[in-house]
Design a protein around this motif. Sequence first.
Motif, PDB file in Angstrom:
ATOM      1  N   SER A  17       0.834  -1.205   0.000  1.00  0.00           N
ATOM      2  CA  SER A  17       0.000   0.000   0.000  1.00  0.00           C
ATOM      3  C   SER A  17       0.868   1.253   0.000  1.00  0.00           C
ATOM      4  CB  SER A  17      -0.901   0.035   1.247  1.00  0.00           C
ATOM      5  OG  SER A  17      -1.792  -1.054   1.277  1.00  0.00           O
ATOM      6  N   LEU A  18       0.314   2.309  -0.540  1.00  0.00           N
ATOM      7  CA  LEU A  18       0.902   3.634  -0.481  1.00  0.00           C
ATOM      8  C   LEU A  18      -0.227   4.649  -0.340  1.00  0.00           C
ATOM      9  CD1 LEU A  18       3.625   3.737  -3.315  1.00  0.00           C
ATOM     10  CD2 LEU A  18       4.042   3.895  -0.857  1.00  0.00           C
ATOM     11  N   ARG A  19       0.088   5.794   0.265  1.00  0.00           N
ATOM     12  CA  ARG A  19      -0.868   6.887   0.301  1.00  0.00           C
ATOM     13  C   ARG A  19      -0.220   8.122  -0.306  1.00  0.00           C
ATOM     14  NH1 ARG A  19      -4.291  10.060   5.013  1.00  0.00           N
ATOM     15  NH2 ARG A  19      -2.280  11.052   5.462  1.00  0.00           N
ATOM     16  N   LEU A  20      -0.829   8.619  -1.348  1.00  0.00           N
ATOM     17  CA  LEU A  20      -0.361   9.836  -1.989  1.00  0.00           C
ATOM     18  C   LEU A  20      -1.129  11.036  -1.436  1.00  0.00           C
ATOM     19  CD1 LEU A  20      -0.190   8.703  -5.737  1.00  0.00           C
ATOM     20  CD2 LEU A  20       1.485   8.372  -3.904  1.00  0.00           C
ATOM     21  N   SER A  21      -0.451  12.162  -1.387  1.00  0.00           N
ATOM     22  CA  SER A  21      -1.084  13.410  -0.974  1.00  0.00           C
ATOM     23  C   SER A  21      -0.909  14.447  -2.072  1.00  0.00           C
ATOM     24  CB  SER A  21      -0.449  13.929   0.314  1.00  0.00           C
ATOM     25  OG  SER A  21      -0.607  13.014   1.373  1.00  0.00           O
ATOM     26  N   CYS A  22      -1.866  15.349  -2.143  1.00  0.00           N
ATOM     27  CA  CYS A  22      -1.797  16.461  -3.091  1.00  0.00           C
ATOM     28  C   CYS A  22      -2.200  17.713  -2.323  1.00  0.00           C
ATOM     29  CB  CYS A  22      -2.721  16.233  -4.274  1.00  0.00           C
ATOM     30  SG  CYS A  22      -2.839  17.636  -5.414  1.00  0.00           S
ATOM     31  N   ALA A  23      -1.225  18.565  -2.083  1.00  0.00           N
ATOM     32  CA  ALA A  23      -1.466  19.798  -1.323  1.00  0.00           C
ATOM     33  C   ALA A  23      -1.699  20.953  -2.290  1.00  0.00           C
ATOM     34  CB  ALA A  23      -0.277  20.095  -0.416  1.00  0.00           C
ATOM     35  N   ALA A  24      -2.777  21.662  -2.062  1.00  0.00           N
ATOM     36  CA  ALA A  24      -3.125  22.789  -2.918  1.00  0.00           C
ATOM     37  C   ALA A  24      -2.827  24.100  -2.203  1.00  0.00           C
ATOM     38  CB  ALA A  24      -4.598  22.722  -3.294  1.00  0.00           C
ATOM     39  N   SER A  25      -2.401  25.073  -2.965  1.00  0.00           N
ATOM     40  CA  SER A  25      -2.173  26.415  -2.433  1.00  0.00           C
ATOM     41  C   SER A  25      -2.589  27.427  -3.493  1.00  0.00           C
ATOM     42  CB  SER A  25      -0.709  26.616  -2.043  1.00  0.00           C
ATOM     43  OG  SER A  25       0.129  26.461  -3.171  1.00  0.00           O
ATOM     44  N   GLY A  26      -2.680  28.661  -3.068  1.00  0.00           N
ATOM     45  CA  GLY A  26      -3.114  29.696  -3.987  1.00  0.00           C
ATOM     46  C   GLY A  26      -4.588  29.995  -3.804  1.00  0.00           C
ATOM     47  N   ARG A  27      -5.299  30.013  -4.888  1.00  0.00           N
ATOM     48  CA  ARG A  27      -6.705  30.384  -4.875  1.00  0.00           C
ATOM     49  C   ARG A  27      -7.581  29.190  -4.491  1.00  0.00           C
ATOM     50  NH1 ARG A  27      -9.906  32.891 -10.102  1.00  0.00           N
ATOM     51  NH2 ARG A  27     -11.842  33.393  -9.045  1.00  0.00           N
ATOM     52  N   THR A  28      -7.428  28.731  -3.245  1.00  0.00           N
ATOM     53  CA  THR A  28      -8.119  27.531  -2.799  1.00  0.00           C
ATOM     54  C   THR A  28      -9.483  27.814  -2.196  1.00  0.00           C
ATOM     55  OG1 THR A  28      -6.949  27.642  -0.695  1.00  0.00           O
ATOM     56  CG2 THR A  28      -5.972  26.274  -2.425  1.00  0.00           C
ATOM     57  N   SER A  29      -9.876  29.072  -2.131  1.00  0.00           N
ATOM     58  CA  SER A  29     -11.175  29.385  -1.548  1.00  0.00           C
ATOM     59  C   SER A  29     -12.311  28.999  -2.484  1.00  0.00           C
ATOM     60  CB  SER A  29     -11.257  30.876  -1.229  1.00  0.00           C
ATOM     61  OG  SER A  29     -11.066  31.641  -2.410  1.00  0.00           O
ATOM     62  N   SER A  30     -12.010  28.881  -3.777  1.00  0.00           N
ATOM     63  CA  SER A  30     -13.049  28.470  -4.730  1.00  0.00           C
ATOM     64  C   SER A  30     -13.220  26.960  -4.683  1.00  0.00           C
ATOM     65  CB  SER A  30     -12.645  28.893  -6.143  1.00  0.00           C
ATOM     66  OG  SER A  30     -12.500  30.286  -6.230  1.00  0.00           O
ATOM     67  N   PRO A  31     -14.423  26.484  -4.978  1.00  0.00           N
ATOM     68  CA  PRO A  31     -14.636  25.030  -4.959  1.00  0.00           C
ATOM     69  C   PRO A  31     -14.003  24.363  -6.180  1.00  0.00           C
ATOM     70  CG  PRO A  31     -16.633  26.162  -5.628  1.00  0.00           C
ATOM     71  CD  PRO A  31     -15.662  27.218  -5.223  1.00  0.00           C
ATOM     72  N   TYR A  32     -13.177  23.386  -5.947  1.00  0.00           N
ATOM     73  CA  TYR A  32     -12.518  22.660  -7.013  1.00  0.00           C
ATOM     74  C   TYR A  32     -12.798  21.173  -6.887  1.00  0.00           C
ATOM     75  CZ  TYR A  32      -9.704  26.762  -8.156  1.00  0.00           C
ATOM     76  OH  TYR A  32      -9.290  27.997  -8.539  1.00  0.00           O
ATOM     77  N   TRP A  53     -16.118  18.705  -4.901  1.00  0.00           N
ATOM     78  CA  TRP A  53     -15.492  19.744  -4.091  1.00  0.00           C
ATOM     79  C   TRP A  53     -15.606  19.499  -2.597  1.00  0.00           C
ATOM     80  CZ3 TRP A  53     -17.773  23.050  -0.557  1.00  0.00           C
ATOM     81  CH2 TRP A  53     -19.171  22.995  -0.483  1.00  0.00           C
ATOM     82  N   ASN A  54     -16.677  18.839  -2.153  1.00  0.00           N
ATOM     83  CA  ASN A  54     -16.829  18.639  -0.706  1.00  0.00           C
ATOM     84  C   ASN A  54     -16.615  17.187  -0.283  1.00  0.00           C
ATOM     85  OD1 ASN A  54     -19.130  17.368  -1.572  1.00  0.00           O
ATOM     86  ND2 ASN A  54     -20.559  18.582  -0.355  1.00  0.00           N
ATOM     87  N   GLY A  55     -16.179  16.353  -1.209  1.00  0.00           N
ATOM     88  CA  GLY A  55     -15.923  14.966  -0.870  1.00  0.00           C
ATOM     89  C   GLY A  55     -17.153  14.081  -0.856  1.00  0.00           C
ATOM     90  N   GLY A  56     -18.291  14.625  -1.237  1.00  0.00           N
ATOM     91  CA  GLY A  56     -19.523  13.862  -1.186  1.00  0.00           C
ATOM     92  C   GLY A  56     -19.741  12.911  -2.335  1.00  0.00           C
ATOM     93  N   ALA A  57     -18.944  13.026  -3.370  1.00  0.00           N
ATOM     94  CA  ALA A  57     -19.073  12.145  -4.531  1.00  0.00           C
ATOM     95  C   ALA A  57     -17.694  11.779  -5.041  1.00  0.00           C
ATOM     96  CB  ALA A  57     -19.878  12.829  -5.632  1.00  0.00           C
ATOM     97  N   THR A  58     -17.548  10.529  -5.425  1.00  0.00           N
ATOM     98  CA  THR A  58     -16.291  10.033  -5.976  1.00  0.00           C
ATOM     99  C   THR A  58     -16.572   9.150  -7.181  1.00  0.00           C
ATOM    100  OG1 THR A  58     -16.290   8.131  -4.482  1.00  0.00           O
ATOM    101  CG2 THR A  58     -15.100  10.093  -3.754  1.00  0.00           C
ATOM    102  N   TYR A  59     -15.529   8.936  -7.964  1.00  0.00           N
ATOM    103  CA  TYR A  59     -15.657   8.086  -9.147  1.00  0.00           C
ATOM    104  C   TYR A  59     -14.299   7.465  -9.420  1.00  0.00           C
ATOM    105  CZ  TYR A  59     -16.755   6.652 -13.926  1.00  0.00           C
ATOM    106  OH  TYR A  59     -16.965   5.915 -15.064  1.00  0.00           O
ATOM    107  N   TYR A  60     -14.303   6.185  -9.834  1.00  0.00           N
ATOM    108  CA  TYR A  60     -13.050   5.458 -10.023  1.00  0.00           C
ATOM    109  C   TYR A  60     -13.018   4.789 -11.391  1.00  0.00           C
ATOM    110  CZ  TYR A  60     -12.654   5.932  -4.959  1.00  0.00           C
ATOM    111  OH  TYR A  60     -12.569   6.428  -3.676  1.00  0.00           O
TER     112      TYR A  60
END
Length: 124
Positions: A17-32, A53-60
């Motif tokens: 197993s591995l866990r990747l992270s993605c850290a966002a910076s900058g204009r993060t106040s908008s929903p992405y 944007w809020n983690g309520g839906a995912t797709y794989y």
Amino acid sequence: QVQLVESGGGLVQAGGSLRLSCAASGRTSSPYAMAWFRQAPGKEREFVTWINWNGGATYYADSVKGRFTISRDNAQNTVYLQMNSLKPEDTAVYYCAARGNNQLLTTPARYVYWGQGTQVTVSS
């Protein structure tokens, strides 16, 4: 503008197993909405997973369904990719991507912001 930085890649044996992270910076106040893609040598960049944007839906992608889990912590401006039961065919550079709306998109060209990528190597 949004800057994305991936981390957490490495070398792991098949089944690990591995866990990747993605850290966002900058204009993060908008929903992405966020997504992970991967690119193996000599192959096109392919979609792995998406989260709204809020983690309520995912797709794989079918190739990772049941093994990978995407999640996000908006307080930390970070998206995670938990990868279990890794296979040698999962070996690739993994990229996170962001787009400034909540639409499910699986085509790389539709994403505006990209990280630099992190290498994941799964040995057999």
